[in-house]
Structures are given as C-alpha cells and as structure tokens.
Motif scaffolding. Structure first.
Motif, mmCIF file in Angstrom:
data_model
loop_
_atom_site.group_PDB
_atom_site.id
_atom_site.type_symbol
_atom_site.label_atom_id
_atom_site.label_comp_id
_atom_site.label_asym_id
_atom_site.label_seq_id
_atom_site.Cartn_x
_atom_site.Cartn_y
_atom_site.Cartn_z
ATOM 1 N N GLN A 182 0.834 -1.203 0.000
ATOM 2 C CA GLN A 182 0.000 0.000 0.000
ATOM 3 C C GLN A 182 0.872 1.258 0.000
ATOM 4 O O GLN A 182 0.617 2.200 -0.756
ATOM 5 C CB GLN A 182 -0.938 -0.002 1.194
ATOM 6 C CG GLN A 182 -1.881 1.178 1.199
ATOM 7 C CD GLN A 182 -2.896 1.099 2.327
ATOM 8 O OE1 GLN A 182 -2.960 0.131 3.063
ATOM 9 N NE2 GLN A 182 -3.693 2.139 2.461
ATOM 10 N N GLU A 183 1.890 1.273 0.843
ATOM 11 C CA GLU A 183 2.753 2.452 0.929
ATOM 12 C C GLU A 183 3.501 2.700 -0.383
ATOM 13 O O GLU A 183 3.596 3.826 -0.870
ATOM 14 C CB GLU A 183 3.751 2.303 2.081
ATOM 15 C CG GLU A 183 4.532 3.557 2.338
ATOM 16 C CD GLU A 183 5.264 3.535 3.667
ATOM 17 O OE1 GLU A 183 5.934 4.545 3.957
ATOM 18 O OE2 GLU A 183 5.191 2.539 4.409
ATOM 19 N N SER A 237 2.620 1.602 -3.382
ATOM 20 C CA SER A 237 1.631 1.965 -4.409
ATOM 21 C C SER A 237 1.261 3.439 -4.294
ATOM 22 O O SER A 237 1.097 4.127 -5.306
ATOM 23 C CB SER A 237 0.375 1.096 -4.280
ATOM 24 O OG SER A 237 0.676 -0.242 -4.594
ATOM 25 N N GLN A 238 1.141 3.929 -3.079
ATOM 26 C CA GLN A 238 0.860 5.355 -2.859
ATOM 27 C C GLN A 238 2.008 6.207 -3.384
ATOM 28 O O GLN A 238 1.790 7.247 -4.000
ATOM 29 C CB GLN A 238 0.629 5.640 -1.369
ATOM 30 C CG GLN A 238 0.352 7.093 -1.061
ATOM 31 C CD GLN A 238 -0.924 7.601 -1.696
ATOM 32 O OE1 GLN A 238 -1.957 6.970 -1.582
ATOM 33 N NE2 GLN A 238 -0.859 8.727 -2.392
ATOM 34 N N GLY A 244 1.721 6.477 -7.068
ATOM 35 C CA GLY A 244 0.657 7.441 -7.370
ATOM 36 C C GLY A 244 1.130 8.879 -7.199
ATOM 37 O O GLY A 244 0.822 9.752 -8.023
ATOM 38 N N ASP A 245 1.890 9.128 -6.152
ATOM 39 C CA ASP A 245 2.413 10.481 -5.919
ATOM 40 C C ASP A 245 3.432 10.879 -6.991
ATOM 41 O O ASP A 245 3.485 12.044 -7.398
ATOM 42 C CB ASP A 245 3.041 10.574 -4.522
ATOM 43 C CG ASP A 245 2.000 10.456 -3.407
ATOM 44 O OD1 ASP A 245 0.782 10.567 -3.687
ATOM 45 O OD2 ASP A 245 2.412 10.231 -2.256
ATOM 46 N N GLU A 259 1.470 11.881 -9.987
ATOM 47 C CA GLU A 259 0.914 13.216 -9.762
ATOM 48 C C GLU A 259 1.977 14.283 -10.026
ATOM 49 O O GLU A 259 1.699 15.316 -10.640
ATOM 50 C CB GLU A 259 0.374 13.344 -8.340
ATOM 51 C CG GLU A 259 -0.276 14.667 -8.040
ATOM 52 C CD GLU A 259 -1.515 14.964 -8.880
ATOM 53 O OE1 GLU A 259 -1.749 16.151 -9.168
ATOM 54 O OE2 GLU A 259 -2.238 14.018 -9.261
#
Length: 159
Positions: A127-128, A130-131, A134-135, A138
């Motif tokens: 999860q970390e 993958s975040q 995503g960042d 962005e």
C-alpha cells in the motif's frame, strides 16, 4: 527580456534530456508496480528481493532526474529563461520532487531492513509503495502541466 517563442517541432537538448528522463522514470515506476503485483504468499523472500531491486532502480533514476531538474541547462531552467513568471511554480515542483526522492530513499532503507514477512506487513508495504507510485505520477502530471503552460503562453504570444 523574453526570447522568441520555442519551435515545438525543434527539440532542444534540454527537451530531449527531459524526455529520456521521463521515459526512464516511467519504466522504473512500471517495474516497481509489476514487482508489487507479483504473488507473495509463500514467496516472501523472492517478492522482497524483486521489490527491493525495483526500488533501487527507481532511486537511481530519481537521483539522475533530480540532478536534471536542477541543472542550469535543463528544461526547467530553459522554461525559467523564457518565462520567469513561472519561477515559484518551478521551485515548488523541485521541492516536491526532492521530497519524493527522500521518501524513496527512506522506503528503500526501510524495505531492505524490514524482515517482517507477515501478510499484514507485506500488505502495508504494498500500500505504501503503491501510494508512492501514485504520488510520482501526480508529480509528472504537474510537471507536464507546467511545461504546457509555458508552451501555451509562447504560442499565444505569436498571435
């Protein structure tokens, strides 16, 4: 003094370098995503090895891009020469990237030393990371928007 608008069909060395960096970054991000998606039950050691390798590749790529983002001959410097009004946006983008880069280095270190093979630990790591991807995406969106804003102003200036 504002220079003549750039010819978007004519790539400068800075544009070429930026494109290469973006391609390397996308490749490194995909490598990490692929590693994160691989099966981990009963294969924690090989999963961790693959993810650690992908994180190292991402870290190396980000180190090169970090240098490129601050280079006086880089694309952002070229944009600043043409559009000084974008200076606060360029600096904000550079700071954001440095924060992401530090995060990658910290996660690399934590991941390499974390021996937790419990499913919850792996799920949290996935999860970390993958975040993080995503960042990074962005950031790339914001960088692209800034480049297009500068180009749009140049194109508009010709009217």
């Amino acid at each position: 003094m504002k220079t003549a608008p750039r010819d978007s069909s004519n790539s400068t060395p800075a544009v070429h370098s930026s494109r290469l960096m973006r391609e390397r970054m996308l490749s490194a991000m995909r490598e990490l995503e692929t590693a994160l998606a691989t099966a981990s039950p009963q294969r924690e050691a090989s999963w961790r090895e693959r993810v650690t390798s992908a994180l190292a590749t991402l870290g190396e790529t980000m180190a090169a891009q970090s240098t490129d983002l601050r280079d006086s001959t880089g694309l952002l410097a070229e944009l600043l020469d043409d559009e000084p009004r974008l200076a606060p946006h360029v600096e904000a983008l550079r700071r954001k990237y440095e924060g992401l880069f530090k995060r990658v280095r910290t996660l690399e270190e934590q991941f390499a030393t974390n021996n937790s093979e419990a499913p919850a630990g792996i799920a949290d790591m996935r999860q970390e990371l993958s975040q993080l991807v995503g960042d990074l995406r962005e950031f790339q969106f914001e960088e692209t928007d800034l480049i297009y804003e500068a180009i749009q102003v140049d194109i508009g200036a010709q009217d």
